[in-house]
Design an enzyme around this catalytic site. Structure first.
Site, short mmCIF file in Angstrom:
data_model
loop_
_atom_site.label_atom_id
_atom_site.label_comp_id
_atom_site.label_asym_id
_atom_site.label_seq_id
_atom_site.Cartn_x
_atom_site.Cartn_y
_atom_site.Cartn_z
N SER A 143 0.84 -1.19 0.00
CA SER A 143 0.00 0.00 0.00
C SER A 143 0.87 1.24 0.00
O SER A 143 1.99 1.23 0.53
CB SER A 143 -0.89 0.00 1.25
OG SER A 143 -1.50 1.25 1.45
N TYR A 156 -0.96 -0.26 10.70
CA TYR A 156 -1.11 -0.76 9.33
C TYR A 156 -0.04 -0.19 8.43
O TYR A 156 0.62 -0.93 7.68
CB TYR A 156 -2.50 -0.38 8.81
CG TYR A 156 -2.68 -0.65 7.33
CD1 TYR A 156 -3.00 -1.92 6.86
CD2 TYR A 156 -2.54 0.38 6.39
CE1 TYR A 156 -3.16 -2.17 5.51
CE2 TYR A 156 -2.70 0.15 5.04
CZ TYR A 156 -3.01 -1.13 4.60
OH TYR A 156 -3.16 -1.37 3.25
#
Length: 261
Positions: A143, A156
């Site tokens: 990501s 995250y």
């Protein structure tokens, strides 16, 4: 351009998620033989049925927080196929919470799924590939958050930063065996049942994406096929970002908008 995907054996984790479904559908349509895994048994079987999987394709429920379950998945691959040609470490979780409110257990859970599981599975699957002489492709779904810290999802973001480094590490160590390891960074795609997002959050995020829209199946699929196929034969340890510019900047302004000219 991606004709060499046909007949290749591909393992996809987190197959019931939004991105996972797109990846599985793309590989299926390209003619790959699929092994799909997820922790949600009913959804996994329903998805496999909707795809019309047959022949050597199969599904297996796996808990990616449990090393024994991951090893059982790899063992199933070894028994059925010997080795895969393509591994897609897609499964990931995106819980929201400020650091001061994040428990140690939650922190560990995030890293267990997002980092530890790709490490264990890649280790086991790559060992099979080396033993069978398979010169394949391993793709980690990362990501842009690996480079752009976001409030309330710092664990995250940190897990994805570490996954990028792990990608490069495996890329270096597996290169001599002809196994390529790369990362794909898809754009924002709402709809996850594991990490639920409010409609306000979804619309706010989309409004800040430079290219003005969320990710599509085609966006993810085209990048995935490139990294999985011989089209990227000279790429390893690389990161392919297809996120509409979301990780390079934001459209947010903190003053009255001025005319561009």
């Amino acid at each position: 351009m991606f004709d060499d995907i046909k007949g290749k054996r591909a393992l996809v984790t987190g197959a019931c998620g939004v991105i996972g479904r797109w990846i599985a559908e793309t590989l299926h349509e390209a003619g790959a033989v699929l092994a799909l895994t997820d922790a949600r048994a009913d959804e996994l079987e329903a998805f496999a049925t909707s795809l019309g999987l047959s022949g050597d394709s199969f599904t297996k429920v796996a808990d990616l927080t449990d090393e024994a379950s991951i090893k059982a998945l790899a063992a199933e691959i070894g028994t059925r196929w010997g080795a895969v040609d393509i591994l897609v470490n897609n499964a990931g979780i995106y819980p929201s919470g400020f650091l001061l409110d994040t428990s140690t257990e939650e922190f560990d859970r995030i890293f267990s799924v997002n980092l530890r599981a790709p490490f264990i599975l890649t280790r086991e699957i790559a060992t099979q590939m080396v033993r069978k002489g398979v010169k394949g492709s391993i793709i980690n779904i990362s990501s842009g958050a690996s480079r752009k810290i976001r409030r309330t999802v710092v664990p995250y973001c940190t897990s994805k930063t570490a996954l990028d480094r792990l990608t490069k590490g495996f890329g270096v160590e597996l290169a001599e065996f002809g196994i390529r390891v790369n990362a794909l960074e898809p754009g924002f795609a709402a709809g996850s049942k594991v990490s639920d997002l409010t409609e306000a959050h979804i619309q706010s995020t989309i409004s800040q994406i430079p290219l003005g829209r969320p990710s599509s199946r085609e966006d993810v699929g085209n990048g995935l096929l490139y990294l999985a196929s011989s089209a990227s034969a000279y790429a390893t340890g690389a990161t392919l970002t297809i996120d509409g510019g979301n990780s390079i900047g934001s459209l947010a302004v903190h003053q009255d908008k001025k005319n561009p000219l």
